[in-house]
Design an enzyme around this catalytic site. Structure first.
Site, PDB file in Angstrom:
ATOM      1  N   LYS A  13      -4.710  -3.192  -4.995  1.00 26.85           N
ATOM      2  CA  LYS A  13      -5.289  -4.518  -4.726  1.00 26.85           C
ATOM      3  C   LYS A  13      -6.310  -4.460  -3.601  1.00 26.85           C
ATOM      4  CE  LYS A  13      -1.309  -6.355  -3.613  1.00 26.85           C
ATOM      5  NZ  LYS A  13      -0.430  -5.184  -3.814  1.00 26.85           N
ATOM      6  N   ARG A  88       2.183 -14.718  -3.132  1.00 23.67           N
ATOM      7  CA  ARG A  88       3.171 -13.706  -3.458  1.00 23.67           C
ATOM      8  C   ARG A  88       4.473 -14.330  -3.921  1.00 23.67           C
ATOM      9  NH1 ARG A  88       1.498  -9.198  -0.357  1.00 23.67           N
ATOM     10  NH2 ARG A  88       2.836  -7.405  -0.687  1.00 23.67           N
ATOM     11  N   ARG A 127      -0.972   7.615   0.975  1.00 27.13           N
ATOM     12  CA  ARG A 127      -1.926   6.649   1.536  1.00 27.13           C
ATOM     13  C   ARG A 127      -2.104   6.849   3.032  1.00 27.13           C
ATOM     14  NH1 ARG A 127      -1.407   0.397   0.599  1.00 27.13           N
ATOM     15  NH2 ARG A 127       0.732   0.757   1.261  1.00 27.13           N
ATOM     16  N   ARG A 160       1.305   3.996   7.027  1.00 30.98           N
ATOM     17  CA  ARG A 160       1.865   2.678   7.354  1.00 30.98           C
ATOM     18  C   ARG A 160       3.372   2.756   7.550  1.00 30.98           C
ATOM     19  NH1 ARG A 160      -0.712  -1.669   3.267  1.00 30.98           N
ATOM     20  NH2 ARG A 160       1.485  -2.207   3.056  1.00 30.98           N
ATOM     21  N   ARG A 171      10.245  -2.758  -1.498  1.00 30.45           N
ATOM     22  CA  ARG A 171       9.066  -3.605  -1.749  1.00 30.45           C
ATOM     23  C   ARG A 171       8.846  -3.800  -3.247  1.00 30.45           C
ATOM     24  NH1 ARG A 171       4.850  -0.303   1.459  1.00 30.45           N
ATOM     25  NH2 ARG A 171       3.323  -1.735   0.552  1.00 30.45           N
TER      26      ARG A 171
HETATM   27  P1  AP5 Z   1      -4.077   0.102  -1.985  1.00 28.44           P
HETATM   28  O1  AP5 Z   1      -5.426  -0.380  -2.408  1.00 28.44           O
HETATM   29  O2  AP5 Z   1      -3.803   0.255  -0.542  1.00 28.44           O
HETATM   30  O3  AP5 Z   1      -2.958  -0.777  -2.724  1.00 28.44           O
HETATM   31  P2  AP5 Z   1      -2.442  -2.238  -2.453  1.00 28.44           P
HETATM   32  O4  AP5 Z   1      -2.163  -2.833  -3.784  1.00 28.44           O
HETATM   33  O5  AP5 Z   1      -3.345  -2.963  -1.537  1.00 28.44           O
HETATM   34  O6  AP5 Z   1      -1.067  -1.861  -1.781  1.00 28.44           O
HETATM   35  P3  AP5 Z   1      -0.344  -2.498  -0.528  1.00 28.44           P
HETATM   36  O7  AP5 Z   1       0.744  -1.536  -0.132  1.00 28.44           O
HETATM   37  O8  AP5 Z   1      -1.307  -2.902   0.512  1.00 28.44           O
HETATM   38  O9  AP5 Z   1       0.312  -3.696  -1.186  1.00 28.44           O
HETATM   39  P4  AP5 Z   1       1.392  -4.564  -0.620  1.00 28.44           P
HETATM   40  O10 AP5 Z   1       1.243  -5.712  -1.507  1.00 28.44           O
HETATM   41  O11 AP5 Z   1       2.740  -3.960  -0.605  1.00 28.44           O
HETATM   42  O12 AP5 Z   1       1.047  -4.657   0.931  1.00 28.44           O
HETATM   43  P5  AP5 Z   1       0.426  -5.817   1.817  1.00 28.44           P
HETATM   44  O13 AP5 Z   1      -0.346  -5.213   2.894  1.00 28.44           O
HETATM   45  O14 AP5 Z   1      -0.188  -6.849   0.947  1.00 28.44           O
HETATM   46  O15 AP5 Z   1      -3.816   1.487  -2.736  1.00 28.44           O
HETATM   47  C1  AP5 Z   1      -2.617   2.228  -2.519  1.00 28.44           C
HETATM   48  C2  AP5 Z   1      -2.934   3.736  -2.440  1.00 28.44           C
HETATM   49  O16 AP5 Z   1      -3.387   4.188  -3.706  1.00 28.44           O
HETATM   50  C3  AP5 Z   1      -4.051   4.091  -1.445  1.00 28.44           C
HETATM   51  O17 AP5 Z   1      -3.779   5.316  -0.864  1.00 28.44           O
HETATM   52  C4  AP5 Z   1      -5.302   4.156  -2.318  1.00 28.44           C
HETATM   53  O18 AP5 Z   1      -6.277   4.989  -1.747  1.00 28.44           O
HETATM   54  C5  AP5 Z   1      -4.734   4.702  -3.612  1.00 28.44           C
HETATM   55  N1  AP5 Z   1      -5.433   4.215  -4.802  1.00 28.44           N
HETATM   56  C6  AP5 Z   1      -5.967   2.967  -5.013  1.00 28.44           C
HETATM   57  N2  AP5 Z   1      -6.511   2.889  -6.247  1.00 28.44           N
HETATM   58  C7  AP5 Z   1      -6.304   4.105  -6.826  1.00 28.44           C
HETATM   59  C8  AP5 Z   1      -6.619   4.660  -8.118  1.00 28.44           C
HETATM   60  N3  AP5 Z   1      -7.234   3.922  -9.048  1.00 28.44           N
HETATM   61  N4  AP5 Z   1      -6.231   5.905  -8.375  1.00 28.44           N
HETATM   62  C9  AP5 Z   1      -5.568   6.664  -7.429  1.00 28.44           C
HETATM   63  N5  AP5 Z   1      -5.254   6.208  -6.191  1.00 28.44           N
HETATM   64  C10 AP5 Z   1      -5.612   4.953  -5.897  1.00 28.44           C
HETATM   65  O19 AP5 Z   1       1.763  -6.447   2.423  1.00 28.44           O
HETATM   66  C11 AP5 Z   1       2.574  -5.717   3.317  1.00 28.44           C
HETATM   67  C12 AP5 Z   1       3.737  -6.569   3.757  1.00 28.44           C
HETATM   68  O20 AP5 Z   1       3.238  -7.741   4.445  1.00 28.44           O
HETATM   69  C13 AP5 Z   1       4.616  -7.126   2.642  1.00 28.44           C
HETATM   70  O21 AP5 Z   1       5.603  -6.199   2.258  1.00 28.44           O
HETATM   71  C14 AP5 Z   1       5.162  -8.372   3.302  1.00 28.44           C
HETATM   72  O22 AP5 Z   1       6.219  -8.056   4.178  1.00 28.44           O
HETATM   73  C15 AP5 Z   1       4.000  -8.883   4.145  1.00 28.44           C
HETATM   74  N6  AP5 Z   1       3.155  -9.854   3.419  1.00 28.44           N
HETATM   75  C16 AP5 Z   1       1.846  -9.717   3.081  1.00 28.44           C
HETATM   76  N7  AP5 Z   1       1.389 -10.792   2.413  1.00 28.44           N
HETATM   77  C17 AP5 Z   1       2.438 -11.645   2.304  1.00 28.44           C
HETATM   78  C18 AP5 Z   1       2.612 -12.917   1.714  1.00 28.44           C
HETATM   79  N8  AP5 Z   1       1.615 -13.542   1.062  1.00 28.44           N
HETATM   80  N9  AP5 Z   1       3.831 -13.503   1.803  1.00 28.44           N
HETATM   81  C19 AP5 Z   1       4.843 -12.880   2.446  1.00 28.44           C
HETATM   82  N10 AP5 Z   1       4.758 -11.686   3.017  1.00 28.44           N
HETATM   83  C20 AP5 Z   1       3.564 -11.060   2.969  1.00 28.44           C
HETATM   84 MG    MG Z   2      -3.152  -3.672   0.462  1.00 27.83          MG
END
Ligand code: AP5
Ligand code: MG
Ligand code: ZN
Length: 214
Positions: A13, A88, A127, A160, A171
């Site tokens: 994402k 979410r 990552r 991270r 997660r």
């Molecule tokens: P990346 O682009 O980083 O993936 P992502 O979908 O952004 O993954 P996240 O871990 O950031 O998602 P998340 O939803 O768990 O975390 P968030 O920060 O939102 O890609 C992942 C890896 O794959 C990277 O190394 C990248 O280089 C690689 N990659 C990408 N595309 C690729 C491809 N096509 N091929 C190969 N490799 C590839 O949330 C974290 C925490 O914050 C949550 O757990 C929660 O506690 C809190 N939080 C955030 N938002 C909310 C909300 N709205 N409500 C409640 N809690 C929240």
């Molecule tokens: Mg992300």
């Protein structure tokens, strides 16, 4: 253009949202990045959010919704924005719809980046994230030019805190239980588009650009 990125943790994402934001010149709003910046700066919000994030749980809606509603009311969002990691939960989606309805608007696209769980743990362990500018790399798939250093801002790259395999599994469970229902929610609204997130990063982006048009 107002876009939501849906998808499991690690689906890509953030990677895709950054490209969309660059191409269409709209802000990339990641709740995860906002929480991580608050943790780094030691704010009250950061302290509260960290308790949940480190366990792989969602931060409560009451800490999350107002923050996003405030952010999308800023001037730079008037031509649209790309939301990454929000909504979410169904209540978050409803809060967003309500807030937009009040100003006579609605979301245009919900893009579901589809990646099976079996791919995710592997992606997460490779990552590396930049706490300086939010850029994301992968040691094998998308390595930085210089190991451990951000190409964009030169900061040090880190693993991270929530990317440990046990936390990633939690997660994923939370995603299936609380976030996946949003796929149906936006399908019913007629704005859901699904892309195959297991393709190469560039190919995923090409599919998204095609959906968005131009
Ligand atoms: P990346 O682009 O980083 O993936 P992502 O979908 O952004 O993954 P996240 O871990 O950031 O998602 P998340 O939803 O768990 O975390 P968030 O920060 O939102 O890609 C992942 C890896 O794959 C990277 O190394 C990248 O280089 C690689 N990659 C990408 N595309 C690729 C491809 N096509 N091929 C190969 N490799 C590839 O949330 C974290 C925490 O914050 C949550 O757990 C929660 O506690 C809190 N939080 C955030 N938002 C909310 C909300 N709205 N409500 C409640 N809690 C929240
Ligand atoms: Mg992300
Ligand atoms: Zn950086």
């Amino acid at each position: 253009m107002k876009i939501i990125m849906l998808g499991a943790p690690g689906a890509g994402k953030g990677t895709q949202a950054k490209q969309i934001a660059g191409k269409y010149n709209i802000p990339h709003i990641s709740t995860g990045d906002i929480f991580r910046a608050n943790i780094k700066n030691g704010t009250d919000l950061g302290k509260k959010a960290k308790e949940y994030m480190d366990q792989g749980l969602l931060v409560p809606d009451e800490l999350t919704c107002d923050l996003v509603m405030d952010r999308i009311s800023h001037d730079d969002c008037k031509n649209g924005f790309v939301l990454d990691g929000f909504p979410r939960t169904i209540p978050q989606a409803e809060a967003l719809d309500e807030a937009l309805k009040k100003i006579g608007q609605s979301m245009d696209f919900a893009i579901n980046v589809d990646v099976p769980d079996s791919h995710i743990v592997n992606r997460m362990s490779g990552r590396r994230a930049c706490l300086g500018c939010g850029a994301t790399y992968h040691v094998v798939a998308i390595p930085p030019k210089k190991e451990g250093i951000c190409d964009i801002c030169g900061s040090e790259l880190v693993l991270r805190d929530d990317d440990k395999p046990e936390t990633v599994q939690k997660r994923l469970d939370v995603y299936h239980e609380q976030t996946q229902p949003l796929i149906e929610y936006y399908d019913k609204q007629g704005i859901l588009k699904t892309v195959d997130g297991t393709m190469q990063m560039e190919d995923v982006f090409a599919s998204i650009a095609k959906i968005l048009g131009a």
